[in-house]
Design a protein around this motif. Structure first.
Motif, PDB file in Angstrom:
ATOM      1  N   ILE A 141       0.823  -1.206   0.000  1.00 41.93           N
ATOM      2  CA  ILE A 141       0.000   0.000   0.000  1.00 41.93           C
ATOM      3  C   ILE A 141       0.862   1.263   0.000  1.00 41.93           C
ATOM      4  O   ILE A 141       0.570   2.224  -0.714  1.00 41.93           O
ATOM      5  CB  ILE A 141      -1.008   0.003   1.183  1.00 41.93           C
ATOM      6  N   HIS A 142       1.941   1.243   0.730  1.00 38.64           N
ATOM      7  CA  HIS A 142       2.772   2.441   0.781  1.00 38.64           C
ATOM      8  C   HIS A 142       3.311   2.807  -0.587  1.00 38.64           C
ATOM      9  O   HIS A 142       3.327   3.975  -0.992  1.00 38.64           O
ATOM     10  CB  HIS A 142       3.944   2.238   1.756  1.00 38.64           C
ATOM     11  N   LEU A 156       0.629   4.258  -2.808  1.00 37.84           N
ATOM     12  CA  LEU A 156       0.265   5.626  -2.449  1.00 37.84           C
ATOM     13  C   LEU A 156       1.324   6.618  -2.925  1.00 37.84           C
ATOM     14  O   LEU A 156       1.004   7.677  -3.461  1.00 37.84           O
ATOM     15  CB  LEU A 156       0.078   5.744  -0.936  1.00 37.84           C
ATOM     16  N   ILE A 194       1.016   6.897  -6.764  1.00 39.14           N
ATOM     17  CA  ILE A 194      -0.146   7.618  -7.272  1.00 39.14           C
ATOM     18  C   ILE A 194      -0.025   9.114  -6.993  1.00 39.14           C
ATOM     19  O   ILE A 194      -0.461   9.943  -7.796  1.00 39.14           O
ATOM     20  CB  ILE A 194      -1.467   7.033  -6.720  1.00 39.14           C
ATOM     21  N   ALA A 240      -5.594   9.581 -12.067  1.00 34.92           N
ATOM     22  CA  ALA A 240      -5.240   8.244 -11.611  1.00 34.92           C
ATOM     23  C   ALA A 240      -6.086   7.781 -10.445  1.00 34.92           C
ATOM     24  O   ALA A 240      -6.616   8.589  -9.687  1.00 34.92           O
ATOM     25  CB  ALA A 240      -3.768   8.221 -11.206  1.00 34.92           C
ATOM     26  N   GLU A 241      -6.222   6.468 -10.324  1.00 31.65           N
ATOM     27  CA  GLU A 241      -6.989   5.857  -9.245  1.00 31.65           C
ATOM     28  C   GLU A 241      -6.293   4.638  -8.701  1.00 31.65           C
ATOM     29  O   GLU A 241      -5.466   4.036  -9.396  1.00 31.65           O
ATOM     30  CB  GLU A 241      -8.323   5.327  -9.792  1.00 31.65           C
ATOM     31  N   LEU A 291      -7.392   1.105  -5.848  1.00 26.30           N
ATOM     32  CA  LEU A 291      -8.452   0.544  -5.012  1.00 26.30           C
ATOM     33  C   LEU A 291      -8.147   0.837  -3.553  1.00 26.30           C
ATOM     34  O   LEU A 291      -6.995   0.818  -3.134  1.00 26.30           O
ATOM     35  CB  LEU A 291      -8.552  -0.977  -5.208  1.00 26.30           C
ATOM     36  N   TYR A 292      -9.213   1.101  -2.790  1.00 22.96           N
ATOM     37  CA  TYR A 292      -9.019   1.403  -1.379  1.00 22.96           C
ATOM     38  C   TYR A 292      -8.859   0.128  -0.568  1.00 22.96           C
ATOM     39  O   TYR A 292      -9.548  -0.092   0.414  1.00 22.96           O
ATOM     40  CB  TYR A 292     -10.214   2.186  -0.843  1.00 22.96           C
ATOM     41  N   LYS A 293      -7.983  -0.723  -1.012  1.00 27.86           N
ATOM     42  CA  LYS A 293      -7.734  -1.956  -0.281  1.00 27.86           C
ATOM     43  C   LYS A 293      -6.243  -2.089  -0.061  1.00 27.86           C
ATOM     44  O   LYS A 293      -5.447  -1.768  -0.944  1.00 27.86           O
ATOM     45  CB  LYS A 293      -8.250  -3.173  -1.077  1.00 27.86           C
ATOM     46  N   ASN A 294      -5.889  -2.568   1.119  1.00 29.24           N
ATOM     47  CA  ASN A 294      -4.470  -2.755   1.410  1.00 29.24           C
ATOM     48  C   ASN A 294      -3.878  -3.831   0.517  1.00 29.24           C
ATOM     49  O   ASN A 294      -2.780  -3.696   0.008  1.00 29.24           O
ATOM     50  CB  ASN A 294      -4.274  -3.164   2.879  1.00 29.24           C
ATOM     51  N   ARG A 346      -9.341  14.271 -11.796  1.00 28.56           N
ATOM     52  CA  ARG A 346      -8.017  13.653 -11.727  1.00 28.56           C
ATOM     53  C   ARG A 346      -8.032  12.493 -10.732  1.00 28.56           C
ATOM     54  O   ARG A 346      -7.283  11.538 -10.839  1.00 28.56           O
ATOM     55  CB  ARG A 346      -6.975  14.692 -11.311  1.00 28.56           C
ATOM     56  N   PHE A 403     -14.198   0.293   2.876  1.00 28.29           N
ATOM     57  CA  PHE A 403     -12.852   0.120   2.339  1.00 28.29           C
ATOM     58  C   PHE A 403     -11.851  -0.066   3.463  1.00 28.29           C
ATOM     59  O   PHE A 403     -12.182   0.074   4.635  1.00 28.29           O
ATOM     60  CB  PHE A 403     -12.453   1.350   1.513  1.00 28.29           C
ATOM     61  N   ASP A 404     -10.607  -0.338   3.088  1.00 34.19           N
ATOM     62  CA  ASP A 404      -9.574  -0.442   4.115  1.00 34.19           C
ATOM     63  C   ASP A 404      -9.327   0.939   4.696  1.00 34.19           C
ATOM     64  O   ASP A 404      -9.399   1.952   3.988  1.00 34.19           O
ATOM     65  CB  ASP A 404      -8.302  -1.046   3.519  1.00 34.19           C
ATOM     66  N   ILE A 432      -7.453   5.161   3.769  1.00 28.22           N
ATOM     67  CA  ILE A 432      -6.973   5.471   2.415  1.00 28.22           C
ATOM     68  C   ILE A 432      -7.884   6.517   1.756  1.00 28.22           C
ATOM     69  O   ILE A 432      -7.399   7.537   1.256  1.00 28.22           O
ATOM     70  CB  ILE A 432      -6.839   4.221   1.522  1.00 28.22           C
ATOM     71  N   LEU A 482       3.288   9.943   2.692  1.00 32.42           N
ATOM     72  CA  LEU A 482       3.527   9.360   1.372  1.00 32.42           C
ATOM     73  C   LEU A 482       2.964  10.249   0.275  1.00 32.42           C
ATOM     74  O   LEU A 482       3.495  10.310  -0.836  1.00 32.42           O
ATOM     75  CB  LEU A 482       2.883   7.976   1.299  1.00 32.42           C
ATOM     76  N   PHE A 483       1.856  10.947   0.582  1.00 37.84           N
ATOM     77  CA  PHE A 483       1.252  11.838  -0.403  1.00 37.84           C
ATOM     78  C   PHE A 483       1.989  13.165  -0.477  1.00 37.84           C
ATOM     79  O   PHE A 483       1.652  14.020  -1.286  1.00 37.84           O
ATOM     80  CB  PHE A 483      -0.219  12.099  -0.047  1.00 37.84           C
TER      81      PHE A 483
END
Lengths: 435, 477
Positions: free
Chosen positions: A351-352, A355, A358, A368-369, A371-374, B86, B182-183, B186, B311-312
């Motif tokens: 996940i890191h 992130l 992206i 860009a997208e 999925l909200y899953k680890n 975006r 969701f997880d 995020i 991270l962002f």
């Protein structure tokens, strides 16, 4: 919504190309602003409940608010467009595309100018939009309030019945002359001879030659109002010819248009159906309309100062219906997002990395997208891309991290290629600009 | 007669009142109200021929957007929408009115601020108060569980407008929501990333995003000894810390809301704190707070959030602020609010927040310095001599057909000077001038409004030349 956006973009693009400024007004007006502006249609206005303050009504169109704006701000000249919702309490028939809340796209030119140039530009705009939307063949009917009134007068219609007879004549695009004639004789009390005289005129339509013909008409040429109208139409056709659109315009004596406030030229665009379409009841009536209304602003101005106006309204809801129906018929897929790249991984606990990656893409302006899953499964991610129509995937995993690369995959062709991490953004932008 | 005299006296008095207010420079709103009263009284005296009986205005709390305001608004919306796109959001729209029953019971005390439509024999309707309840209705109606959507539209509240302070009865909301299971954290992190991207792109100055968590607040109140029943009211006091000092807030909590001074002091120890992820770590070690399960959950989530925000690349814009308490009615977890920062008066002091900038909040606080064009016209088609209208019409039509944004004056024989002045006022960069000699030679004079340089261009090359000059990469007007 995406279909709507594309259509609205096209319409607004045309308005901007013609130098119009944008205006917006509140959804409701003081009730008294709207009173006595819409004639018979006044009963269709949505009122707000009296909650102890001002009496308000939802706007019925964008024209009356425009006139109110001009008077309020003492504007003498303005070329504006307005895209907004309006509300009408009529019983909607979804097939005909007339809802209770709908979007209108209006373009109007206010001001005293040399005659018929702004009017011609309005018609040019209508043609550009309808051609640009590729809805098929269309025709724009043109008439003039003064010609209608003059015609009624010389046929012997009593002035008190003008309005009532007008609304019957207006139905000629939907029902036959026989039925209309019956209505005006039997229900509206017109003498049969008078009705027949009207019939001689209102069944006429044609190009500039019809105008010349009417100039020669022994009865009509005696009426000053009609002559004024014919003179303006003749000048209009000259300009329309220079604009290259004269063959799309039809001078149609049966065009009567509902609203009370028109004072001169009036026009209405209709799509011409193929026989197949007629069978599937694609008939949705007019897709754009408008006209000249010189007295409306004067009704708001405290001193009654007039500002002549001419404008048009594009019936976008009807157009949306047609385009949506057509896309369904042809099985065209519509994307609901504009995402260009999907960030995926086959590995767990990444996940890191996703992130970080992206954020790089977003910061470079790429859509860009992820999925909200680890720990999403790769197959799930790829399916998501296919469902959403996302064209590119960037795949990152342990192996790629070691080698300092990212896999770039085309969803359509399934081809994958390894790209160095530092070149990724450039490579994506290159591919997107090529597609 | 006596009645009429009394009425005339009322009119006179009301007129004086209006004059007085104007002299005192009372608020525009107040003056407007009194003027309306005056006109009503006058109308009762009897209709004057030709004079209208109403005041020419928009309804209270609403306004028109002039072309200049629209141009600014469009620029701002373009930035916001392109950011949403975006991030892969879909757009929806809902009707301006909902069934009255859909909105009933959703807004608590604020329900009295909802605009109802008159009962005209159909369904009972009300104007939407926000975009969140319509969104919930949309999800339920379409049986959706997962969606990432944005919605930009006007909402309606029968508030007491203070238009000078930018509070209206009709105003825009710009909502972005992610629905679905969701997880953790995020989607939350992405929302903050979006806020930062938008506020940076709008270039309205430095900003800070305060972050807190409802569970941390509740946990904190609990361990400080605030009775459950007072949670909400103490919350709204704490919320004022961005505007008033701790002393004042403490006085309110003790003096008006009945907290003991010790409890208030306990709260004070916490709510005056703000910082980065180190504060989260610190509080996780806090002997009292770490005993509270709620608070711990909140802190753990914030810790994870900060990981993702790092991270962002935006962690430096985020401040964990224990005094942030807004909108607690809706929220169950993390809450955030972006504020614009003012540079401090004294060096070494921290920057002051000058008001929250929520997406969809106020745009009219922006003051763009550059000249704002209200149209996008690229070329004016002009004539140097009389009787060239036909040629102008033909040429402008050619330009429109080629997709060029063009205009002409609606005059048969305009003066060249007037046409050039029009260009300068409207910011139109190019003029295509038709002249008799040029027509004979088969050329058009293309003039740059800014530099005043003119060059003859062959008629057949004109469209290309204009496109070359106005292409975005190479704007050399």
């Amino acid at each position: 919504m995406v279909v709507r956006e594309k259509i609205l973009d096209m319409v607004v693009g045309c308005f901007k190309r013609h130098g119009a400024k944008r205006l917006d007004t509140p959804a409701f007006e003081l009730k008294e602003m709207l009173t006595e502006k819409y004639g018979e249609d006044s009963g269709l206005i949505y009122d707000l409940k009296d909650q102890g303050g001002e009496l308000l009504s939802l706007r019925y169109d964008l024209t009356v608010p425009f006139a109110r704006y001009l008077a309020m701000n003492k504007v003498k000249k303005m070329k504006r467009y307005h895209v907004g919702k309006v509300w009408r309490r009529e019983s909607p028939t979804i097939v005909q595309g007339r809802y209770r809340e709908f979007c209108q796209c209006d373009f109007d030119i206010a001001g005293q100018f040399d005659p018929m140039i702004p009017d011609a530009e309005c018609l040019k705009i209508m043609c550009e939009i309808l051609s640009g939307l590729q809805l098929g063949d269309f025709i724009i009917k043109v008439n003039d309030r003064r010609i209608l009134d003059g015609m009624f007068a010389v046929c012997g219609v009593p002035e008190s019945k003008f309005h009532a007879i007008c609304s019957s004549i207006d139905k000629l695009d939907k029902i036959s002359w026989k039925d209309v004639r019956h209505e005006i004789v039997a229900k509206k009390g017109l003498a049969p001879e008078v009705a027949d005289r009207i019939g001689d005129y209102v069944q006429c339509h044609g190009g500039v030659s019809l105008i010349e013909q009417m100039f020669q008409d022994p009865r009509l040429s005696q009426n000053k109002q009609a002559l004024d109208g014919l003179g303006d139409l003749r000048l209009l056709f000259e300009y329309l010819t220079l604009f290259g659109i004269a063959e799309k315009i039809s001078f149609d004596l049966s065009l009567a248009r509902g609203l009370d406030y028109y004072t001169g030229v009036i026009y209405e665009a209709v799509l011409l159906q193929t026989p197949a379409q007629a069978q599937e009841s694609f008939n949705v009536g007019s897709v754009a309309a408008g006209g000249r209304y010189d007295k409306l602003v004067g009704m708001f101005d405290p001193k009654g100062h007039k500002v002549p106006c001419v404008g048009l309204s594009i019936g976008v809801e009807r157009i949306f219906s047609i385009v949506e129906q057509r896309m369904k018929t042809f099985g065209q897929k519509i994307r609901t997002t504009e995402t260009q790249v999907f960030v995926a991984t086959p590995q767990k606990n990444f996940i890191h990395e996703r992130l970080k990656l992206i954020a790089e893409l977003w910061d470079a302006g790429i859509k860009a997208e992820l999925l909200y899953k680890n720990n999403p499964k790769l197959l799930t991610q790829l399916h998501y891309c296919e469902d959403m129509g996302i064209p590119l995937v960037v795949i990152i995993g342990e192996q790629e991290m070691k080698e300092g690369i990212i896999k770039l995959r085309s969803v359509a062709s399934r081809e994958e290629v390894a790209i160095k991490r530092e070149n990724l953004v450039a490579e994506i932008q290159k591919r997107l600009s090529e597609s | 007669m006596a009645e009429r005299a009394a009425l005339e006296e009322l009119v006179r008095l009301q007129g004086e009142r209006v004059r007085g207010l104007k002299q005192q420079k009372a608020s525009a709103e107040q003056i407007e109200e009194e003027v309306a009263k005056l006109l009503k009284l006058k109308a009762q005296l009897g209709p004057d021929e030709g004079k209208q009986k109403f005041v020419l205005k928009t309804p209270k709390g609403t306004r028109d957007y002039s072309p200049r305001q629209m141009a600014i608004r469009e620029k701002v919306f373009d930035v916001i929408i392109s950011c949403f796109k975006r991030h892969g959001a879909e757009v929806i729209d809902t009707p301006v009115f909902e069934l009255k029953e859909t909105l009933t019971g959703k807004y608590g005390e604020d329900s009295k601020l909802i605009y109802d439509l008159k009962d005209q024999g159909g369904e009972l309707l009300s104007l939407r108060y926000d975009l969140t309840v319509p969104f919930a209705r949309y999800l339920a109606m379409n049986k959706l569980t997962n969606i990432k959507r944005y919605h930009i539209a006007k909402v309606y509240r029968r508030d007491n407008p203070a238009m000078t302070r930018g509070r209206y009865r009709e105003f825009y909301q710009c909502d972005f929501d992610i629905a679905g299971q969701f997880d953790p954290m995020i989607p939350d992190a992405e929302c903050l990333k979006i806020m930062c991207e938008i506020l940076s792109s709008l270039q309205i100055g430095d900003f800070l995003v305060k972050v807190n968590d409802r569970r941390i607040l509740d946990g904190m109140f609990a361990i400080c000894g605030v009775p459950d029943s007072k949670f909400r009211t103490i919350c709204s006091s704490v919320d004022k810390l961005d505007k008033v000092s701790w002393e004042e807030v403490k006085n309110e909590m003790v003096g008006e809301k009945g907290l003991t001074p010790e409890v208030a002091d306990h709260i004070g120890d916490y709510v005056q704190q703000h910082g980065g992820v180190s504060l989260v770590e610190q509080l996780l070690q806090d002997p009292k707070l770490s005993q509270n399960k709620q608070a711990l959950e909140g802190l753990e989530d914030l810790k994870l959030l900060f990981e993702y925000l790092t991270l962002f690349g935006i962690a430096d814009k985020i401040s964990f602020d224990l005094s942030l308490a807004r909108g607690l009615d809706y929220y169950t977890g993390v809450i955030y609010e972006a504020v614009l920062l003012q540079t401090p008066v004294r060096p070494g002091e921290e920057p002051l927040g000058v008001g929250s900038v929520a997406a969809g909040g106020r745009y009219d606080g922006l003051a763009l310095e550059e000249k704002v064009r209200t149209t996008e016209t690229q070329v004016l088609v002009a004539s140097a001599q009389k009787r060239l209208l036909e040629e102008r019409l033909k040429l402008v039509s050619e330009l429109w057909d080629a997709g060029i944004k063009a205009e002409l004056l609606y005059k048969k024989n305009p003066k060249l000077l007037n046409q050039l002045q029009y260009c300068e006022e409207a910011g139109i960069p190019l003029v295509a001038i038709i002249g008799e000699q040029e027509l004979k030679d088969g050329v058009i004079k293309l003039r740059s409004v800014a530099s005043r340089e003119e060059v003859d261009v062959r008629r057949e090359d004109l469209v290309e030349e204009i496109k070359r000059r106005t292409s975005p990469a190479l704007c050399i007007c």
